[in-house]
Scaffold this motif. Structure first.
Motif, mmCIF file in Angstrom:
data_model
loop_
_atom_site.group_PDB
_atom_site.id
_atom_site.type_symbol
_atom_site.label_atom_id
_atom_site.label_comp_id
_atom_site.label_asym_id
_atom_site.label_seq_id
_atom_site.Cartn_x
_atom_site.Cartn_y
_atom_site.Cartn_z
ATOM 1 N N THR A 76 93.329 18.661 74.807
ATOM 2 C CA THR A 76 92.965 17.842 75.962
ATOM 3 C C THR A 76 92.512 18.783 77.075
ATOM 4 N N GLY B 278 85.525 13.687 75.328
ATOM 5 C CA GLY B 278 85.830 12.299 75.057
ATOM 6 C C GLY B 278 87.181 11.888 75.606
ATOM 7 N N MET B 279 87.791 10.903 74.957
ATOM 8 C CA MET B 279 89.073 10.344 75.398
ATOM 9 C C MET B 279 89.987 10.104 74.200
ATOM 10 N N LEU B 280 91.285 10.194 74.460
ATOM 11 C CA LEU B 280 92.313 9.844 73.488
ATOM 12 C C LEU B 280 93.192 8.798 74.143
ATOM 13 N N ALA B 281 93.460 7.713 73.426
ATOM 14 C CA ALA B 281 94.317 6.661 73.973
ATOM 15 C C ALA B 281 95.301 6.187 72.921
ATOM 16 N N ALA C 9 96.968 8.023 77.770
ATOM 17 C CA ALA C 9 95.523 8.212 77.775
ATOM 18 C C ALA C 9 95.211 9.553 78.423
ATOM 19 N N THR C 10 94.220 10.256 77.877
ATOM 20 C CA THR C 10 93.834 11.542 78.425
ATOM 21 C C THR C 10 92.395 11.854 78.044
ATOM 22 N N ALA C 11 91.797 12.740 78.803
ATOM 23 C CA ALA C 11 90.462 13.241 78.481
ATOM 24 C C ALA C 11 90.590 14.384 77.483
ATOM 25 N N LEU C 12 89.665 14.445 76.550
ATOM 26 C CA LEU C 12 89.676 15.502 75.550
ATOM 27 C C LEU C 12 88.937 16.733 76.065
ATOM 28 N N LEU D 238 90.654 7.708 69.219
ATOM 29 C CA LEU D 238 90.061 8.953 69.672
ATOM 30 C C LEU D 238 88.555 8.712 69.763
ATOM 31 N N THR E 97 82.959 12.882 72.024
ATOM 32 C CA THR E 97 81.534 13.154 72.160
ATOM 33 C C THR E 97 81.022 13.767 70.866
#
Length: 132
Positions: free
Chosen positions: A27, A66-69, A42-45, A77, A80
């Motif tokens: 992340t 991208g993002m992970l939730a 939730a976090t940004a990758l 997941l 990008t």
């Protein structure tokens, strides 16, 4: 080990949709590991190697942006770029690394071009490291 639903998607489509026992990704704040019954999160990758445990076997991938939730026990997941290790074109990654290194050796680069060359080098290094 208990499993949970995992969906991995990119702008190109679905890379994986099924059960997993563990997800480890980079992340923007460092590595995180998701197991079954994880709290909503939730976090940004960031840019790094992903390790996904499916049916007791670990699969590695290059995961960039991208993002992970985690929501109600389901993990999504949205990356990008997400390339399984076996799908990485090592020759292309090596060429990208060399091209970025050459660009970085140019002392006349403006800040924008410098940042772009650094990002290209990091992406190439992630791909090469995952496919080691």
């Amino acid at each position: 080990m208990t499993s949970f639903p995992l969906q991995i998607v990119t702008p190109d489509g679905v890379s994986y949709n099924g059960q997993a026992e563990k997800v480890r990704v980079r992340t923007i704040a460092g590595d995180v590991c998701i197991l079954a019954r994880h709290l909503d999160y939730a976090t940004a990758l960031g840019m790094g190697e992903a390790a996904i445990t499916i049916d007791g076997k670990v699969r590695h991938a290059a995961c960039i942006g991208g993002m992970l939730a985690v929501t109600n026990g389901e993990v999504k997941l949205v990356a990008t770029t997400f390339e399984w290790a076996e799908d990485i074109d090592v020759q292309r990654a090596q060429q990208a690394k060399e091209k970025a290194e050459k660009q970085l050796s140019n002392t006349q680069l403006d800040k924008k071009d410098l940042l772009l060359a650094e990002a290209k080098l990091k992406r190439a290094l992630v791909r090469l490291n995952v496919n080691r």
